[in-house]
Design an enzyme around this catalytic site. Structure first.
Site, PDB file in Angstrom:
ATOM      1  N   GLU A   1       4.755   6.447 -57.087  1.00  0.00           N
ATOM      2  CA  GLU A   1       4.335   7.707 -56.611  1.00  0.00           C
ATOM      3  C   GLU A   1       3.723   8.532 -57.813  1.00  0.00           C
ATOM      4  O   GLU A   1       2.827   9.455 -57.510  1.00  0.00           O
ATOM      5  CB  GLU A   1       5.717   8.548 -56.196  1.00  0.00           C
ATOM      6  CG  GLU A   1       5.990   7.715 -54.960  1.00  0.00           C
ATOM      7  CD  GLU A   1       6.468   8.804 -53.734  1.00  0.00           C
ATOM      8  OE1 GLU A   1       6.456  10.024 -53.954  1.00  0.00           O
ATOM      9  OE2 GLU A   1       6.247   8.057 -52.473  1.00  0.00           O
TER      10      GLU A   1
ATOM     11  N   CYS B   1      11.891  -2.115 -50.045  1.00  0.00           N
ATOM     12  CA  CYS B   1      11.369  -0.625 -50.128  1.00  0.00           C
ATOM     13  C   CYS B   1       9.798  -0.859 -49.905  1.00  0.00           C
ATOM     14  O   CYS B   1       9.103  -1.749 -50.627  1.00  0.00           O
ATOM     15  CB  CYS B   1      11.529  -0.136 -51.306  1.00  0.00           C
ATOM     16  SG  CYS B   1      10.854   1.628 -51.680  1.00  0.00           S
TER      17      CYS B   1
ATOM     18  N   ASP C   1       7.356   7.348 -42.090  1.00  0.00           N
ATOM     19  CA  ASP C   1       8.089   7.479 -43.678  1.00  0.00           C
ATOM     20  C   ASP C   1       8.470   8.417 -44.175  1.00  0.00           C
ATOM     21  O   ASP C   1       7.944   9.613 -43.858  1.00  0.00           O
ATOM     22  CB  ASP C   1       7.324   6.284 -44.392  1.00  0.00           C
ATOM     23  CG  ASP C   1       7.963   6.022 -45.617  1.00  0.00           C
ATOM     24  OD1 ASP C   1       9.018   5.513 -45.716  1.00  0.00           O
ATOM     25  OD2 ASP C   1       7.239   6.196 -46.760  1.00  0.00           O
ATOM     26  N   SER C   2       9.311   8.465 -45.201  1.00  0.00           N
ATOM     27  CA  SER C   2       9.799   9.664 -45.716  1.00  0.00           C
ATOM     28  C   SER C   2       8.349   9.868 -46.892  1.00  0.00           C
ATOM     29  O   SER C   2       8.530  11.062 -47.399  1.00  0.00           O
ATOM     30  CB  SER C   2      10.786   9.475 -46.929  1.00  0.00           C
ATOM     31  OG  SER C   2      10.725   8.520 -47.651  1.00  0.00           O
TER      32      SER C   2
ATOM     33  N   HIS D   1       7.392   0.997 -51.007  1.00  0.00           N
ATOM     34  CA  HIS D   1       6.809   1.174 -52.273  1.00  0.00           C
ATOM     35  C   HIS D   1       6.397  -0.030 -53.103  1.00  0.00           C
ATOM     36  O   HIS D   1       5.337  -0.189 -54.032  1.00  0.00           O
ATOM     37  CB  HIS D   1       7.369   2.209 -53.152  1.00  0.00           C
ATOM     38  CG  HIS D   1       7.171   3.660 -52.631  1.00  0.00           C
ATOM     39  ND1 HIS D   1       8.007   3.952 -51.481  1.00  0.00           N
ATOM     40  CD2 HIS D   1       6.388   4.763 -53.128  1.00  0.00           C
ATOM     41  CE1 HIS D   1       7.543   5.229 -51.239  1.00  0.00           C
ATOM     42  NE2 HIS D   1       6.812   5.752 -52.326  1.00  0.00           N
TER      43      HIS D   1
ATOM     44  N   CYS E   1      10.441   2.732 -43.263  1.00  0.00           N
ATOM     45  CA  CYS E   1      11.259   3.357 -44.378  1.00  0.00           C
ATOM     46  C   CYS E   1      12.390   2.541 -44.282  1.00  0.00           C
ATOM     47  O   CYS E   1      13.202   2.749 -43.364  1.00  0.00           O
ATOM     48  CB  CYS E   1      11.411   4.543 -44.197  1.00  0.00           C
ATOM     49  SG  CYS E   1      12.543   5.623 -45.371  1.00  0.00           S
TER      50      CYS E   1
END
Length: 281
Positions: free
Chosen positions: A166, A200, A9-10, A202, A72
């Site tokens: 984040e 996504c 993942d990024s 996240h 991702c």
């Protein structure tokens, strides 16, 4: 030699996918790579995302992985097809089933989700909540059309959601405004939308707020469980790959940024304490 399943993942979001994969398939070894030094991928060009993703995939192969999961959505949308069709055959001849060399495979998170999403909707209208890059790629529109041609798909880019997560603001009252704003926008596109896909990795950390912002009875799908189930099925159907994956129950973590920072934030996504090592690319 350790031959773990690679998960890329990024940044941190892919840890929500890894968490579900480990729950479903705990016997395998896993190597997670977060390209935190170059995140976010979402606003970057297709070419940049492709080059960054390929670089990380090659490193995972160099570390013994034979199967890599792009956990991702942006990398899956902007890089997966080129890697599968162009790079694997040229860089790794063993990726060709006709070859005697070791097989290598790269899978994403978009196709497993689109293979089943239509089964969750009663009205035939679903909403996709994603990053700007994923929405711009139209990958979900294209892939869902292949499996559920009668399904109507609406998209909404949510650029503030990843920074909220984040920066540890996802569970604070200030996040409510940004969640409600984008939920309202996608639902305004059609009164028939009864299913929302969190496209996504996240976004599962915002699940409670998304559920509160959506009408009662709305189905909200996170990708982790879906990807884990589809991976289990994939390994059954591809024994040549499955047999190359070692099974010692080891979990290894790499980050292109600070391991101290990674370890502190990773717990939020993975649900357990992790200890990572730095990777210089």
């Amino acid at each position: 030699m350790l031959q773990p399943i690679g998960v890329f993942d990024s940044g941190y979001g892919g840890l929500t996918v890894l968490r579900e994969i480990v729950r479903t398939l705990p016997q395998y070894d896993y190597l997670y790579l977060g390209d935190n030094a170059r995140t976010p991928y979402g606003p970057r060009s297709f070419e940049t995302v492709y080059q960054y993703t390929l670089e990380c995939v090659r490193h995972l192969f160099d570390r013994g992985c034979r199967l890599v999961i792009l956990a991702c959505n942006t990398a899956s949308a902007k890089a997966l097809r080129n890697i599968q069709q162009l790079d694997l055959p040229s860089l790794y001849p063993g990726a060709d089933p006709a070859s005697d060399g070791p097989e290598r495979r790269v899978l994403g998170v978009i196709r497993p989700t689109t293979e089943v999403i239509g089964t969750y909707s009663r009205t035939g209208a679903v909403g996709v909540l994603a990053t700007q890059g994923t929405v711009a790629s139209e990958s979900y529109l294209v892939e869902i059309e292949k499996f559920f041609s009668k399904l109507t798909v609406y998209q909404e880019a949510c650029p503030m959601w990843v920074p909220l997560v984040e920066n540890g603001e996802h569970d604070k009252p200030g996040a409510d405004y940004f969640v409600q704003q984008h939920v309202n926008r996608i639902l305004a596109q059609s009164a028939d939308i009864d299913t929302l896909l969190l496209a996504c990795t996240h976004y599962p950390l915002l699940l409670a707020k998304i559920a509160a912002a959506a009408p009662a009875g709305t189905t909200i799908l996170s990708q982790g469980c879906i990807v884990a189930d589809r991976l289990a099925d994939y390994l059954v159907r591809h024994p040549a790959i499955e047999q190359q994956c070692t099974k010692n129950g080891q979990r290894l973590f790499l980050t292109t940024d600070s391991p101290t920072d990674f370890d502190r934030k990773a717990t939020l996504f993975y649900g357990e304490t992790v200890q990572s090592a730095h990777l210089a690319l």
